[in-house]
Design a protein around this motif. Structure first.
Motif, PDB file in Angstrom:
ATOM      1  N   GLY A 170       0.822  -1.212   0.000  1.00  0.00           N
ATOM      2  CA  GLY A 170       0.000   0.000   0.000  1.00  0.00           C
ATOM      3  C   GLY A 170       0.853   1.258   0.000  1.00  0.00           C
ATOM      4  O   GLY A 170       1.873   1.334   0.699  1.00  0.00           O
ATOM      5  N   GLN A 172       0.405   5.838  -0.585  1.00  0.00           N
ATOM      6  CA  GLN A 172      -0.550   6.928  -0.704  1.00  0.00           C
ATOM      7  C   GLN A 172      -0.467   7.541  -2.101  1.00  0.00           C
ATOM      8  O   GLN A 172       0.621   7.759  -2.640  1.00  0.00           O
ATOM      9  CB  GLN A 172      -0.311   8.009   0.349  1.00  0.00           C
ATOM     10  CG  GLN A 172      -1.403   9.077   0.354  1.00  0.00           C
ATOM     11  CD  GLN A 172      -1.167  10.149   1.402  1.00  0.00           C
ATOM     12  OE1 GLN A 172      -0.038  10.365   1.838  1.00  0.00           O
ATOM     13  NE2 GLN A 172      -2.228  10.813   1.814  1.00  0.00           N
ATOM     14  N   GLU A 178       4.797   6.424  -3.589  1.00  0.00           N
ATOM     15  CA  GLU A 178       4.088   5.745  -4.670  1.00  0.00           C
ATOM     16  C   GLU A 178       4.969   5.680  -5.913  1.00  0.00           C
ATOM     17  O   GLU A 178       5.050   4.638  -6.586  1.00  0.00           O
ATOM     18  CB  GLU A 178       2.785   6.478  -5.001  1.00  0.00           C
ATOM     19  CG  GLU A 178       1.982   5.807  -6.116  1.00  0.00           C
ATOM     20  CD  GLU A 178       0.802   6.668  -6.575  1.00  0.00           C
ATOM     21  OE1 GLU A 178      -0.300   6.122  -6.759  1.00  0.00           O
ATOM     22  OE2 GLU A 178       1.000   7.896  -6.759  1.00  0.00           O
ATOM     23  N   LYS A 192      -0.780  -1.010  -4.491  1.00  0.00           N
ATOM     24  CA  LYS A 192      -2.142  -0.498  -4.388  1.00  0.00           C
ATOM     25  C   LYS A 192      -2.100   0.903  -3.779  1.00  0.00           C
ATOM     26  O   LYS A 192      -1.481   1.109  -2.724  1.00  0.00           O
ATOM     27  CB  LYS A 192      -2.999  -1.427  -3.524  1.00  0.00           C
ATOM     28  CG  LYS A 192      -3.075  -2.863  -4.054  1.00  0.00           C
ATOM     29  CD  LYS A 192      -3.961  -3.740  -3.183  1.00  0.00           C
ATOM     30  CE  LYS A 192      -5.423  -3.356  -3.339  1.00  0.00           C
ATOM     31  NZ  LYS A 192      -6.313  -4.321  -2.617  1.00  0.00           N
ATOM     32  N   SER A 193      -2.738   1.857  -4.459  1.00  0.00           N
ATOM     33  CA  SER A 193      -2.701   3.255  -4.017  1.00  0.00           C
ATOM     34  C   SER A 193      -3.995   3.624  -3.288  1.00  0.00           C
ATOM     35  O   SER A 193      -5.087   3.255  -3.721  1.00  0.00           O
ATOM     36  CB  SER A 193      -2.494   4.186  -5.212  1.00  0.00           C
ATOM     37  OG  SER A 193      -1.245   3.925  -5.822  1.00  0.00           O
ATOM     38  N   TYR A 194      -3.827   4.392  -2.206  1.00  0.00           N
ATOM     39  CA  TYR A 194      -4.951   4.830  -1.381  1.00  0.00           C
ATOM     40  C   TYR A 194      -4.912   6.354  -1.260  1.00  0.00           C
ATOM     41  O   TYR A 194      -3.841   6.960  -1.234  1.00  0.00           O
ATOM     42  CB  TYR A 194      -4.879   4.200   0.011  1.00  0.00           C
ATOM     43  CG  TYR A 194      -5.047   2.700   0.011  1.00  0.00           C
ATOM     44  CD1 TYR A 194      -6.269   2.113   0.273  1.00  0.00           C
ATOM     45  CD2 TYR A 194      -3.946   1.863  -0.245  1.00  0.00           C
ATOM     46  CE1 TYR A 194      -6.425   0.726   0.279  1.00  0.00           C
ATOM     47  CE2 TYR A 194      -4.082   0.483  -0.238  1.00  0.00           C
ATOM     48  CZ  TYR A 194      -5.327  -0.087   0.018  1.00  0.00           C
ATOM     49  OH  TYR A 194      -5.479  -1.448   0.018  1.00  0.00           O
ATOM     50  N   ASP A 195      -6.090   6.945  -1.127  1.00  0.00           N
ATOM     51  CA  ASP A 195      -6.165   8.403  -0.969  1.00  0.00           C
ATOM     52  C   ASP A 195      -5.594   8.851   0.365  1.00  0.00           C
ATOM     53  O   ASP A 195      -4.949   9.888   0.451  1.00  0.00           O
ATOM     54  CB  ASP A 195      -7.620   8.882  -1.090  1.00  0.00           C
ATOM     55  CG  ASP A 195      -8.122   8.839  -2.523  1.00  0.00           C
ATOM     56  OD1 ASP A 195      -7.318   9.100  -3.434  1.00  0.00           O
ATOM     57  OD2 ASP A 195      -9.303   8.530  -2.724  1.00  0.00           O
ATOM     58  N   ARG A 196      -5.875   8.077   1.420  1.00  0.00           N
ATOM     59  CA  ARG A 196      -5.461   8.474   2.763  1.00  0.00           C
ATOM     60  C   ARG A 196      -4.711   7.343   3.464  1.00  0.00           C
ATOM     61  O   ARG A 196      -5.071   6.176   3.339  1.00  0.00           O
ATOM     62  CB  ARG A 196      -6.678   8.862   3.617  1.00  0.00           C
ATOM     63  CG  ARG A 196      -7.372  10.130   3.153  1.00  0.00           C
ATOM     64  CD  ARG A 196      -8.667  10.352   3.932  1.00  0.00           C
ATOM     65  NE  ARG A 196      -8.420  10.493   5.366  1.00  0.00           N
ATOM     66  CZ  ARG A 196      -8.061  11.630   5.960  1.00  0.00           C
ATOM     67  NH1 ARG A 196      -7.914  12.727   5.234  1.00  0.00           N
ATOM     68  NH2 ARG A 196      -7.859  11.682   7.260  1.00  0.00           N
ATOM     69  N   GLU A 200      -7.801   4.775   6.162  1.00  0.00           N
ATOM     70  CA  GLU A 200      -8.084   3.872   5.048  1.00  0.00           C
ATOM     71  C   GLU A 200      -7.013   2.804   4.844  1.00  0.00           C
ATOM     72  O   GLU A 200      -7.291   1.596   4.846  1.00  0.00           O
ATOM     73  CB  GLU A 200      -8.262   4.698   3.766  1.00  0.00           C
ATOM     74  CG  GLU A 200      -8.656   3.890   2.560  1.00  0.00           C
ATOM     75  CD  GLU A 200      -8.809   4.755   1.312  1.00  0.00           C
ATOM     76  OE1 GLU A 200      -9.045   4.176   0.244  1.00  0.00           O
ATOM     77  OE2 GLU A 200      -8.660   5.992   1.398  1.00  0.00           O
ATOM     78  N   MET A 201      -5.743   3.255   4.656  1.00  0.00           N
ATOM     79  CA  MET A 201      -4.692   2.281   4.347  1.00  0.00           C
ATOM     80  C   MET A 201      -4.331   1.449   5.577  1.00  0.00           C
ATOM     81  O   MET A 201      -4.000   0.257   5.466  1.00  0.00           O
ATOM     82  CB  MET A 201      -3.459   2.998   3.779  1.00  0.00           C
ATOM     83  CG  MET A 201      -2.416   2.062   3.213  1.00  0.00           C
ATOM     84  SD  MET A 201      -1.287   2.788   1.990  1.00  0.00           S
ATOM     85  CE  MET A 201      -0.709   4.253   2.820  1.00  0.00           C
ATOM     86  N   ALA A 204      -6.773  -1.293   5.832  1.00  0.00           N
ATOM     87  CA  ALA A 204      -6.501  -2.299   4.799  1.00  0.00           C
ATOM     88  C   ALA A 204      -5.390  -3.240   5.246  1.00  0.00           C
ATOM     89  O   ALA A 204      -5.454  -4.459   5.024  1.00  0.00           O
ATOM     90  CB  ALA A 204      -6.128  -1.621   3.490  1.00  0.00           C
ATOM     91  N   ASP A 209      -5.752  -6.876   3.606  1.00  0.00           N
ATOM     92  CA  ASP A 209      -5.876  -6.558   2.178  1.00  0.00           C
ATOM     93  C   ASP A 209      -4.517  -6.265   1.554  1.00  0.00           C
ATOM     94  O   ASP A 209      -4.325  -6.454   0.354  1.00  0.00           O
ATOM     95  CB  ASP A 209      -6.797  -5.337   1.983  1.00  0.00           C
ATOM     96  CG  ASP A 209      -8.215  -5.600   2.448  1.00  0.00           C
ATOM     97  OD1 ASP A 209      -8.577  -6.785   2.627  1.00  0.00           O
ATOM     98  OD2 ASP A 209      -8.971  -4.622   2.629  1.00  0.00           O
TER      99      ASP A 209
END
Length: 286
Positions: A170, A172, A178, A192-196, A200-201, A204, A209
């Motif tokens: 993961g 951001q 990233e 896998k990229s997440y906004d926050r 959120e991450m 996960a 996840d």
């Protein structure tokens, strides 16, 4: 009256007019030269006036930043500028005994704004580079990055970059972490990229996840304090200079003040507290 006398008087009159013209012209030239010299002297005196004196005379420190890079600088829910860099800028203003004005602009325009005198300093998690140092000066760094932190659950068996291969990682969205993962783990791991980052991450990771997160080291240090189930398993990339404050070239007096503030904050432990507090705020714990 003879013709010779008339000719003599005429010549004498012309000479008198010519001499008068020379005198007037000379005085005018002297005046212009004197005015030019005066202007040059005033300009030179203005250059000699220190940057600190100018800021104190104005009564405020004008700070350039790009408020789209939390937790270093961002606009909070109350529409105020917040973050690590903003707090450091406030400390610099306090040292100068002046108020502070934040000018938010695109990151790419910050150096030019400093060169043009639109801002007194730039603080925006900016890393000194050889190219930037051609046109501005930098303070001592206010933090040094250990590299990108790999954050996992406490029981994870990840100890190196190679241990990430075949895993779900993961990051951001829009961060340099990233970018690093896409460049170095492509075809070797699933990125896998997440906004926050939070929550959120983190959720996960805790759900399974993803197997690990790659974060900035300062953010990771605060995060594992908040979430005891997590640990920093290792660091990837290499240690680098973190952020420094940009000042105009030749602004040695201003740079001295900025360096003194950074040194005092670092030696007293207050700098680390600023990092911890501001990252915690960004993560939503206060």
């Amino acid at each position: 009256m003879s013709q010779k006398i008339k000719n003599f008087k005429s010549i004498a009159k012309m000479l008198a007019i010519f001499i008068a013209g020379l005198l007037v012209g000379g005085l005018a030239t002297y005046g212009l030269l004197g005015y030019s010299s005066k202007q040059q002297t005033q300009s030179y005196e203005q250059q000699l006036q220190s940057y600190v004196d100018k800021i104190k005379a104005r009564g405020k420190l004008i700070v350039g930043t790009s408020a789209d890079w939390p937790p270093f600088e961002y606009v909070d829910a109350n529409h105020n500028y917040a973050g690590i860099d903003i707090e450091i800028a406030k400390k610099i203003a306090q040292a100068l005994n002046v108020s502070i004005e934040i000018k938010d602009m695109k990151f790419a325009g910050l150096i030019e704004a400093l060169k043009n005198g639109d801002v007194d300093i730039v603080i925006a998690d900016m890393t000194p580079t050889a190219e930037r140092e051609k046109v501005v000066d930098f303070s001592i760094p206010y933090y040094t990055s250990k590299g990108y932190a790999v954050v996992t659950l406490q029981n994870a068996n990840i100890k190196s970059e190679q241990d990430l291969y075949g895993k779900k990682i993961g990051v951001q969205l829009g961060t340099i972490q990233e970018e690093w993962a896409n460049n170095n783990l492509k075809g070797k791991a699933e990125v896998k990229s997440y906004d926050r980052v939070y929550p959120e991450m983190v959720w996960a990771l805790q759900r399974g996840d993803i197997d690990a997160m790659i974060l900035g080291d300062k953010i990771a240090e605060a995060l594992i304090t908040k979430e005891p189930s997590l640990k920093i398993a290792t660091y990837v990339s290499i240690p680098t200079i973190g952020g420094a404050v940009a000042v105009p070239q030749g602004a040695e007096d201003l740079k001295y003040v900025v360096n003194s503030v950074i040194e005092n904050l670092t030696e007293s432990g207050e700098m680390q507290q600023i990092f911890n507090n501001e990252i915690a705020k960004w993560l939503g714990s206060s």
